[in-house]
Every structure is written in structure tokens, then in C-alpha cells.
Design a protein around this motif. Structure first.
Motif, short mmCIF file in Angstrom:
data_model
loop_
_atom_site.label_atom_id
_atom_site.label_comp_id
_atom_site.label_asym_id
_atom_site.label_seq_id
_atom_site.Cartn_x
_atom_site.Cartn_y
_atom_site.Cartn_z
N ARG A 1 0.86 -1.42 0.16
CA ARG A 1 0.04 0.06 -0.15
C ARG A 1 0.80 1.13 -0.17
O ARG A 1 1.99 1.31 0.50
N VAL A 2 0.17 2.25 -0.67
CA VAL A 2 1.03 3.54 -0.56
C VAL A 2 1.04 4.16 0.90
O VAL A 2 -0.20 3.67 1.64
N PRO A 3 1.70 5.17 1.13
CA PRO A 3 1.44 5.62 2.54
C PRO A 3 0.37 6.49 2.67
O PRO A 3 -0.04 7.16 1.71
N GLU A 4 -0.25 6.44 3.97
CA GLU A 4 -1.52 7.36 4.17
C GLU A 4 -1.01 8.13 5.13
O GLU A 4 -1.97 9.11 5.41
N ARG A 5 -0.22 8.09 5.86
CA ARG A 5 0.19 9.24 7.03
C ARG A 5 1.91 9.46 7.11
O ARG A 5 2.42 8.35 6.75
N GLY A 6 2.38 10.26 7.31
CA GLY A 6 3.78 10.46 7.40
C GLY A 6 4.38 10.35 6.11
O GLY A 6 3.90 10.64 5.25
N GLU A 7 5.73 10.31 6.49
CA GLU A 7 6.63 10.42 5.08
C GLU A 7 7.36 8.87 5.15
O GLU A 7 7.84 8.40 6.45
N VAL A 8 7.26 8.26 4.01
CA VAL A 8 8.26 7.27 3.89
C VAL A 8 9.06 7.27 2.72
O VAL A 8 8.91 7.91 1.55
N ALA A 9 10.18 6.59 2.76
CA ALA A 9 11.42 6.54 1.62
C ALA A 9 11.46 5.34 1.28
O ALA A 9 11.62 4.30 1.91
N GLU A 10 11.60 5.09 -0.15
CA GLU A 10 12.04 3.75 -0.70
C GLU A 10 13.07 4.00 -1.73
O GLU A 10 13.21 5.03 -2.45
N LEU A 11 13.76 3.04 -2.05
CA LEU A 11 14.80 2.90 -3.11
C LEU A 11 14.09 2.01 -4.18
O LEU A 11 13.61 0.89 -3.93
N VAL A 12 14.12 2.48 -5.29
CA VAL A 12 13.38 1.91 -6.44
C VAL A 12 14.33 1.91 -7.62
O VAL A 12 14.76 2.86 -8.03
N GLU A 13 14.55 0.45 -8.31
CA GLU A 13 15.49 0.55 -9.41
C GLU A 13 14.87 0.71 -10.59
O GLU A 13 13.88 0.45 -10.62
N GLY A 14 15.56 1.66 -11.32
CA GLY A 14 14.94 2.08 -12.60
C GLY A 14 14.82 3.48 -12.76
O GLY A 14 14.74 3.89 -13.90
N LEU A 15 14.73 4.25 -11.57
CA LEU A 15 14.57 5.75 -11.77
C LEU A 15 15.86 6.31 -12.02
O LEU A 15 16.98 5.97 -11.47
N SER A 16 15.95 7.38 -12.58
CA SER A 16 17.29 7.96 -13.10
C SER A 16 17.70 9.19 -11.87
O SER A 16 18.62 9.40 -11.87
N GLY A 17 16.59 9.37 -11.20
CA GLY A 17 16.80 10.48 -9.94
C GLY A 17 15.76 10.47 -8.86
O GLY A 17 14.71 9.69 -9.07
N PRO A 18 15.79 11.02 -7.79
CA PRO A 18 14.81 11.22 -6.82
C PRO A 18 13.51 11.88 -7.30
O PRO A 18 13.36 12.60 -8.37
N ALA A 19 12.45 11.45 -7.05
CA ALA A 19 10.97 11.80 -7.15
C ALA A 19 10.21 11.84 -5.76
O ALA A 19 10.56 11.13 -4.84
N ARG A 20 9.54 12.91 -5.71
CA ARG A 20 8.49 13.18 -4.47
C ARG A 20 7.28 13.09 -4.84
O ARG A 20 6.83 13.45 -5.77
N VAL A 21 6.51 12.25 -4.03
CA VAL A 21 4.91 12.14 -4.10
C VAL A 21 4.20 12.76 -2.79
O VAL A 21 4.50 12.09 -1.85
N VAL A 22 3.46 13.75 -2.98
CA VAL A 22 2.60 14.00 -2.09
C VAL A 22 1.27 13.67 -2.22
O VAL A 22 0.56 13.81 -3.45
N PHE A 23 0.51 12.80 -1.14
CA PHE A 23 -0.75 12.64 -1.51
C PHE A 23 -1.49 13.39 -0.39
O PHE A 23 -1.35 13.71 0.66
N ASP A 24 -2.54 14.01 -1.20
CA ASP A 24 -3.35 15.06 -0.57
C ASP A 24 -4.83 14.31 0.18
O ASP A 24 -4.55 12.98 0.18
#
Length: 780
Positions: free
Chosen positions: A35-58
Motif C-alpha cells: 500500500r502507498v503511505p497514508e500518513r507521515g513520510e516514507v522513503a523507498e529505493l526503487v531500481e529504474g529511476l534516474s533521479g529522486p522523485a517526491r510524491v505528496v498524497f492530498d
């Protein structure tokens, strides 16, 4: 049952309960990991990205993605789609490939047979070969994101797959294209309408059929081809055809600055589609690589389909263009050859195997390809083949991706130049104050006929000769009235565009469009709230028209039903008893007027639809339709039939409000599955939810005549953009953004949608941060 049996029964029941609870706990535990995070902040390492990305859930669970490049945006979008909607995606790609039976068993064999006959997978493969470099790059990046989720969580990326014990195959770009082809199939009705028209011609004869269709003598002369019409109605088991027009449509409009309260343009869209659980759309905001776009996406494909960027907002309705034609073939005795232009030509034979879960042997499907397309009927001496525009041209995905970065309404329209289908009404507004309506997609060139009836397959002069350029389509920009609107209506009959750009289509009734146009013209202080109110409008123009024609009958009859209808204002609210009375009266009148002829000719459905009933009441159809053919020696009149229906209605004593019988149930795909699946499927379904409206109100809540008044299609989203003041825009989904049953965003918008309330659509960086409920940071 003996006394000694009770302990055994209790033990068995208790054991079943414990086992069910344990199984449910097991599913929840393993599925919760993805499941995607529903509260707080979570960090994940994901193979295949060329750089970091940030996702804010409203607050509504809508993800706002920020990444350094477009490829990383598509990657993260695929990663999120997989974690939130993968079971929906899996069903979609399997439908396109004709492989649903591998997953759910023999109940899907017939659907797999149809989709293989339509060659959906072949169409997707053809589209893949014609991809532009940017399109290919987007699809590949998206697939890498999906596969990153699949490789990390496997079958537990979705609880349904865990229950089915199915490990998903890697996602491929062609899977996304296949989902697009399935979507295009779901918004066209031409083959079913054409078949229905042919059966009416064969059973009723030319004079009555032409009158029912409302054709002029000249149209009948040009449009009825020299081919024997099919006599057999649609058989959903044996025919590889879709049904006729269900009345499903959509609304969109754009309002110029001079008609708004703020001096900014407005754009509104509420696409009406079949009921799904989860819903059709996944809300998302993508920022990075020169893009800043938000709105509704399709799980399984990159990009935003309906929404806005920093400069322009857009929405779509279907034009209802006739993009499918049936052809009656002349074949030899063993159906291996067809006769075309005076000579025999071989039919291409394709045999495929459908693997069926729970069955040791596959099911063989034989598809025959004619010179126009696949054979979709071969029974009772009738062989029909299908031509469909989806089999030509590139995918529409490239147009959507180009739109996401457009800077003006003109650029939006230009994005569609290469695309053949689907044909849609694009309505848009930009920050410069411009508003636009452009019909996109291309019209087949027919040298003979208009595709209204099955054509003679033995004469190639009836075959399409390519497609008209998009420049020949209707187009308007900045009209003098200060607004533009479409509602699947006849653009030509309503005077929107000149007749010289006419194209054949299965246009919807004009009631929604007329109501929208009347309301837009009535004021010059429109804002987001008033647009949302109009999207939720449930005044029935058809009810006013029918009751106006029935006025003398109702006054004469004077019973309880007539009295209630005489004082009703035509508003189809969920609490209205009169709306229920009117709807049931319409059903009974249509059956009484045309059901007797249908029954005598061996058909189940009445020939008289609500549109034809209006014509009959107005005297535009022959009066013999009022006569009951089952009463020889007696000729019934309009008065006889209307009075008998009102008497019957009075005897029913209907006191239930419209919402009591007119509800929408969001059924999870597991709902009809056996044992555990059925138990969970029911728990994961929602409703029925009482709703107002009908298929001809702006708030389009469509019910099936096969099962009155069960709702089958709904506003699949309500979107209103305040162009330039983007944080004031709104988007409401029917259930929720997540497809995961235990997510708080699985159904958190349901009540808001049912009550017609807004949901915020934050866009600026400040608004997004203020709305944050959870944050996911992903890095390579």
C-alpha cells in the motif's frame, strides 16, 4: 437433526469462521505491504529511476508527483498505478488479449472469444509498430515503473491476485495500448445500432421502419443498401458484437471570461461511463521535465487524459460518430471463401487457443477475416463482417501526451491531427481567455450509403475509401454567445455547425444539451460552484415535452397517477415520488404501444423507445402503433392505450421515491465469484446508493430497460477548472482514488459524489503542501 449433531455442526461453523478470519488476516497482512503511505513520510529505493522523485498524497489520496524528467514522471505514474489499481489493470490487459479465462475460468470464455474475434490484441500490436519515439519512450518508462512494483511485491501488489494465487507477468508497452483499444471499444455503439436497425427493416418492412427511424424519403433512398437485412436479433452468446446505443453520454462546456464572475474562463466536463469498482479514472498530478499537468488518468497508461496544465484546461465527450460498419458476406458452402466483385476470394482463417483456469484442455477459437474485417456473425445463413476505424491509424495515446504540454487551445487541437479514432468533442479553455470546440478523430469516407445498415459485402464500392482529414471536422473558437457546450447531441440539427460538415452518428437525444445551453445563456456570473450545480441538474426536458403532449389525456383521466403528474415540475430528484411514477408510466406506454408488434414478430423488446413515444404522441408516427395487434376485431386508439396504462399505474399504488428504485451499486469484480471471492467481493462492493436524474438529465444516471431502474452508467467524474486560478478547480470521483479495498481512499468520495459536493484539486506548490496527508520519497 438429532441432539448429537448440534456439536458437530457448531464445530464446523466455528471452524469455517476461524478459517475465514485467518484467511482474511493473511490477505490483509501480505497485501498491506504494497500500500502507498497514508500518513507521515516514507522513503523507498526503487531500481529504474534516474533521479529522486517526491510524491505528496492530498486529503483525497490524489498523488502529486515531482520528478526531474518526463521519463521519471511516467515511471512513478506506473509505479503508483500498479500499487493502487493493478487488479483493474490486469483485467484490462487480459481483456485486450482475450486471456481473462486464464484468470477467472470458464465464465470468461465467451468474452475472450469476442475480443479475439475483434482482434484487439492485433490492433494494439499494429499501434506499437507505428509509435513515435516520444510515445515509445513514455510507454517504456511507464512499464518499467509498473514492473518495479511487480518485482517488489509480486502477487501481493493487489489483494485480489494474492487470493487467486496468480503471479502477474511483466507489464509491456503493448499492454497499455491494449487497454486503450478496450476503452475505444467501450465508447462506440455503431455495430449494435446497425444490427438493430437491420432487424427492424427485415421484420417491419420499409415503410414502418423508415418512419421509426425518422428518415426522409431521400435519406431512405440513399442510405438503404441493396443487401438483404439481417433478421436475427443480437445473440450475446454467439454473436461477436456489442449491443446497441445504451444512451450513455457525457457533458462538457467552456465559458468565456465575459460570462463569468471572475473574468476568467471556465471549463467543465463530466464523462458518463459504465459503473465500475474501482472507478474508471485515477486522479494524478505530474510536475517535472517541463510538464505541470493534473487531472484524470487511465490506470494502465501514462499521462493525463482530462484535466489542465498551467495554460489550458480540456475535456471530452463522444461525438457518437458511426465508426463501425457491418457487411453481409456471400460465402461458399464451407465458409472458406467470399464472393467479391464477381470473383471468389479466400477468407483468412485464424485459430487460437484460449487457456481456461480449472480446465485441462484449451478452447479453440476460429476467426475468419474478410476483406473488410473479422466475421462477427455466422449463424442462420447470415454472415456479417465488421469494419472498425480502430484497426487503422496510430494510437490516441500520443495525442494525450502532446496535450499534457500544450500552451493554448489551438495546440490542444493540433495534437490530434494524426489520430483516426476515437472521435470526440474536445472542448477547451486557456489562460488567454480563448474557448474552443474541435471534433477530433476522422470520419470514414463512404462513397455509397452512410453506414446506417449492413452493406453488401460482395460489392467493394460500399467499402470505406480512407478517412476525411481532421480539417474537415466541425470546429469553433470564441463564439459570439460566449460559451460552447456538447452533450453527444446532433451538432447539425441543433444548429451548432453547418450541414456541409455532417457525418453519420448515433447521436444522443438533445435534452441534456438543450438544458445546458439554456442555463449557460441565462446568466453572466458563472463560477466553479454554479458549474458543479449544473452538472448535478436533474430537470428532465423530455418529461416536460411528454407531459405537455399528454396534458389532455391526464386531465381527462383524472386518477391519482394523472393528478400527481399534472402537478410535477419535471425534477427527477431521488426523493420525488412523481419522478418514479413518470418513469414507470413511460416504460408502460412504450411497452403498450410497441411491445405487441415485437412479440408477434418474435422479439422481446418493444419497437417504441422513449424518443419514438414522443413522436407517436406528437402524431409524427402512424396511428396504427396505438392498436394492440393481439386483439383481433378491435382497433385501439391513443385514448384506449393511455387510459389503460394510467389505470394500471393507479392499481400499482406506487409510493416509493425515485431514489428508492433508482440506485447505483458499485460491484467489485469478485462479486459474482464463488466461495471466498464472493464473500470478499460483496464486502468490497458499495451501494446501492440512491440517485436522482436519468439518461436525459444533465446529471446522467442511466438505467437499463432490461432491468428498470437499476443504474448502469453514471458521471464517472465531475471536473470544473477555474482557468488561471487553478487552485480553485475541483474534481470528484464516484467512489475513491484507490482501488485497494482497505484503503481509506477506496470509497471516501462516494457520499460527496452522490450529493453533488466538490473536492479540492490543489495545483500550486503551496496548495499541494498545505493539502499533504502523506509523502512518499522514491530514489534510485
Amino acid at each position: 437433526m438429532s441432539r448429537r449433531s448440534w456439536p458437530v455442526l457448531l464445530f464446523v461453523v466455528a471452524g469455517a469462521v476461524v478459517l475465514s478470519v485467518a484467511l482474511l488476516a493473511h490477505v490483509r497482512f501480505w497485501a498491506a505491504r504494497s500500500r502507498v503511505p497514508e500518513r507521515g513520510e516514507v522513503a523507498e529505493l526503487v531500481e529504474g529511476l534516474s533521479g529522486p522523485a517526491r510524491v505528496v498524497f492530498d486529503a483525497s489520496g490524489i498523488p502529486h508527483v515531482e520528478a526531474g524528467s518526463r521519463e521519471d514522471l511516467w515511471f512513478v505514474q506506473g509505479y503508483l498505478h500498479a500499487r493502487e489499481r493493478f487488479f483493474q489493470m490486469e483485467l484490462g490487459r487480459r481483456m485486450a488479449a482475450g486471456r481473462l479465462a486464464e484468470l477467472v475460468g470458464r465464465s470468461a470464455v465467451n468474452l475472450d472469444r469476442k475480443t479475439r474475434t475483434w482482434r484487439l490484441a492485433t490492433i494494439a500490436q499494429q499501434q506499437q509498430r507505428t509509435l513515435e519515439p516520444g510515445e515509445r519512450s513514455a510507454l517504456e518508462a511507464y512499464a518499467r515503473g509498473v514492473n518495479a512494483a511487480l518485482s517488489r511485491w509480486g502477487r501481493w501488489v493487489a489483494p485480489e491476485l494474492g487470493i487467486l494465487a496468480v503471479t502477474p507477468e511483466p507489464w509491456r508497452p503493448v499492454d497499455s495500448l491494449g487497454i486503450g483499444v478496450v476503452f475505444q471499444l467501450g465508447v462506440t455503439f455503431a455495430m449494435g445500432e446497425e444490427l438493430k436497425r437491420g432487424v427492424e427493416l427485415a421484420r417491419l418492412g420499409r415503410e414502418d421502419a423508415v418512419a421509426l427511424w425518422g428518415w426522409t424519403p431521400e435519406e431512405a433512398r440513399r442510405w438503404i443498401p441493396p443487401a438483404e437485412p439481417p433478421r436475427l436479433p443480437l445473440d450475446r452468446e454467439t454473436d461477436a458484437m456489442t449491443g446497441g446505443l445504451s444512451g450513455v453520454g457525457s457533458n462538457n462546456w467552456a465559458i468565456a471570461p465575459r460570462r463569468t464572475a471572475t473574468g476568467r474562463a471556465l471549463l467543465a466536463n463530466d464523462p458518463h461511463l459504465g459503473v465500475q469498482m474501482p472507478g474508471t479514472w485515477y486522479g494524478i498530478h505530474l510536475r517535472g521535465g517541463g510538464l505541470d499537468v493534473t487531472g484524470a488518468s487511465i490506470p494502465g497508461a501514462p499521462g493525463v487524459m482530462i484535466g489542465h496544465n498551467r495554460n489550458v484546461a480540456w475535456g471530452f465527450t463522444m461525438t457518437m460518430l458511426d465508426d463501425q460498419d457491418l457487411y453481409r458476406l456471400s460465402v461458399d458452402r464451407d465458409h472458406s471463401r467470399e464472393f467479391v466483385d464477381g470473383r471468389w476470394r479466400p477468407l483468412q482463417t485464424i485459430r487460437e487457443q484460449i487457456v481456461v483456469r480449472g480446465r485441462s484442455e484449451p478452447v479453440t477459437v476460429t476467426v475468419r477475416m474478410s476483406h473488410v474485417g473479422p466475421v462477427v456473425r455466422d449463424r442462420g445463413g447470415e454472415v456479417l463482417a465488421l469494419a472498425w476505424s480502430a484497426a487503422s491509424g496510430p494510437t490516441a495515446l500520443g495525442a494525450f501526451l502532446r496535450m499534457d504540454g500544450a500552451a493554448s487551445v489551438q495546440e490542444l487541437a493540433a495534437a490530434w491531427e494524426p489520430v483516426i479514432g476515437p472521435s470526440m468533442n474536445l472542448v477547451a479553455a486557456d489562460v488567454g481567455g480563448h474557448i474552443l470546440h474541435q471534433v477530433v478523430g476522422r470520419v470514414p469516407i463512404r462513397e455509397r450509403g452512410a453506414g446506417r445498415l449492413p452493406s453488401p459485402g460482395e460489392d467493394s464500392r460500399w467499402v470505406w475509401k480512407g478517412f476525411r482529414p481532421m480539417a474537415a471536422n466541425p470546429s469553433r473558437i470564441d463564439p459570439p454567445e460566449g460559451f460552447l457546450a456538447t452533450a453527444n447531441h446532433d451538432l447539425f440539427a441543433e444548429g451548432d455547425v453547418p450541414r456541409d460538415r455532417w457525418f453519420p452518428a448515433e447521436f444522443a437525444s438533445p435534452w441534456r444539451y438543450r438544458r445546458i445551453r439554456q442555463q449557460l445563456a441565462s446568466r453572466a456570473d458563472w463560477d466553479v460552484g454554479s458549474c458543479l450545480a449544473l452538472q448535478n441538474d436533474v430537470v428532465s426536458g423530455r418529461a416536460h415535452a411528454v407531459l405537455g403532449l399528454l396534458l389532455p389525456d391526464l386531465r381527462r383521466h383524472g386518477g391519482p397517477t394523472a393528478s400527481a403528474l399534472l402537478t410535477w415540475d419535471g425534477t427527477m430528484g431521488p426523493s420525488s415520488v412523481a419522478a418514479h411514477l413518470f418513469s414507470r408510466t413511460m416504460v408502460e406506454l412504450c411497452r403498450a404501444a410497441g411491445g405487441d408488434e415485437a412479440g408477434r414478430l418474435g422479439l422481446r423488446k418493444t419497437f417504441i423507445t422513449p424518443r419514438r413515444l414522443l413522436w407517436l404522441l406528437a402524431g409524427a408516427l402512424p396511428a396504427h402503433w396505438w392498436d394492440d395487434v393481439n386483439t383481433p376485431g378491435r382497433v385501439e386508439t391513443r385514448r384506449d392505450i393511455v387510459d389503460s396504462v394510467l389505470d394500471r399505474m393507479d392499481g400499482l399504488h406506487l409510493g416509493e421515491p425515485w431514489g428508492g428504485v433508482h440506485g447505483v451499486r458499485f460491484a467489485h469484480p469478485f462479486s459474482d465469484a464463488p466461495v471466498v471471492g464472493r464473500l470478499l467481493g460483496r464486502a468490497w462492493s458499495r451501494g446501492p446508493v440512491p440517485v436522482g436524474g436519468s439518461g436525459v438529465t444533465v446529471n446522467g444516471e442511466y438505467w437499463s430497460w432490461a432491468c428498470p431502474f437499476h443504474v448502469t452508467a453514471i458521471p464517472s467524474m465531475r471536473f470544473v477548472a477555474d482557468v488561471g486560478a487553478w487552485d480553485r478547480s475541483i474534481m470528484v470521483l464516484p467512489v475513491g482514488n484507490s482501488g485497494r479495498p482497505w484503503s481509506p481512499h477506496y470509497d471516501d468520495q462516494l457520499q460527496r459524489w452522490a450529493e453533488g459536493r466538490p473536492a479540492a484539486m490543489p495545483f500550486s506548490a503551496a496548495a499541494v503542501e498545505a493539502s499533504a496527508r502523506a509523502v512518499l520519497v522514491v530514489a534510485p
